[in-house]
Design an enzyme around this catalytic site. Sequence first.
Site, PDB file in Angstrom:
ATOM      1  N   LEU A  51       0.881  -1.166   0.000  1.00 59.79           N
ATOM      2  CA  LEU A  51       0.000   0.000   0.000  1.00 59.79           C
ATOM      3  C   LEU A  51       0.920   1.218   0.000  1.00 59.79           C
ATOM      4  O   LEU A  51       1.842   1.302   0.814  1.00 59.79           O
ATOM      5  CB  LEU A  51      -0.864  -0.037   1.269  1.00 59.79           C
ATOM      6  CG  LEU A  51      -2.222   0.656   1.294  1.00 59.79           C
ATOM      7  CD1 LEU A  51      -3.065   0.306   0.089  1.00 59.79           C
ATOM      8  CD2 LEU A  51      -2.955   0.333   2.576  1.00 59.79           C
ATOM      9  N   ASP A  52       0.710   2.147  -0.925  1.00 66.18           N
ATOM     10  CA  ASP A  52       1.566   3.338  -1.029  1.00 66.18           C
ATOM     11  C   ASP A  52       1.558   4.141   0.270  1.00 66.18           C
ATOM     12  O   ASP A  52       0.534   4.159   0.968  1.00 66.18           O
ATOM     13  CB  ASP A  52       1.069   4.255  -2.155  1.00 66.18           C
ATOM     14  CG  ASP A  52       1.372   3.690  -3.537  1.00 66.18           C
ATOM     15  OD1 ASP A  52       2.248   2.827  -3.641  1.00 66.18           O
ATOM     16  OD2 ASP A  52       0.723   4.129  -4.509  1.00 66.18           O
TER      17      ASP A  52
END
Length: 229
Positions: A51-52
């Site tokens: 997940l960024d």
Amino acid sequence: MTAEDYLEGQVLLIDKPLTWSSFQAVNKLKYVLKRKYDLPKKFKIGHAGTLDPLATGLLIICTGKFTKKITEIQAQAKEYTGTIVLGATTPSYDLETEVDSTFPTEHITEALILETTKQFLGEIDQKPPVFSAIKKDGKRLYEHARAGEEVEIASRKTTIYEFEITRIAMPEIDFRVKCSKGTYIRSLAFDFGKALQSGGYLSVLRRTKIGEYSVENGISPDAFEKSLL
């Protein structure tokens, strides 16, 4: 829970905070578990899908023997909610970089927005953002991008199962998307803006589900640490 429980294998649902990398979240859990249970140096722990840092939400972390389940979990459909800003683009397709172009939005109506979502349902071709971790010529794409190097990126097939607009407050629109593994929501935001004869970039992103796992059952890394005290 005992040390044996974590070594045998656990699936931990973490609600990743904004600005944290997925790697940071895994390291935090690894550190607190090792400190609490005196686990062996080679204790296995990993996440099932990055997940960024600019996204929040569900990060699934597997421990011990359950790290073998990571590939299976990663392959499941994912659900996201977020916000797209219309009328502008950024090189990274999100807030990591500054706006580089602006476009008209006067022609964009609620009806046009809702009609345009239909173009993105089912199997679509999508180009990953140039600011992504995919490797090309031995370097990650974002390394090429930051060095100012032009890179030819191949498009890939991905599937959008559901694409729902949940709020329209121009230039912002909120959405909920259910998609297959490997879908870039940043690219979806960029392509959606383009399909509206305008521009678009992602300003908010939250992963809410992976398969049957939901962020509603997740806790923050800090709350996880407190739960071990």
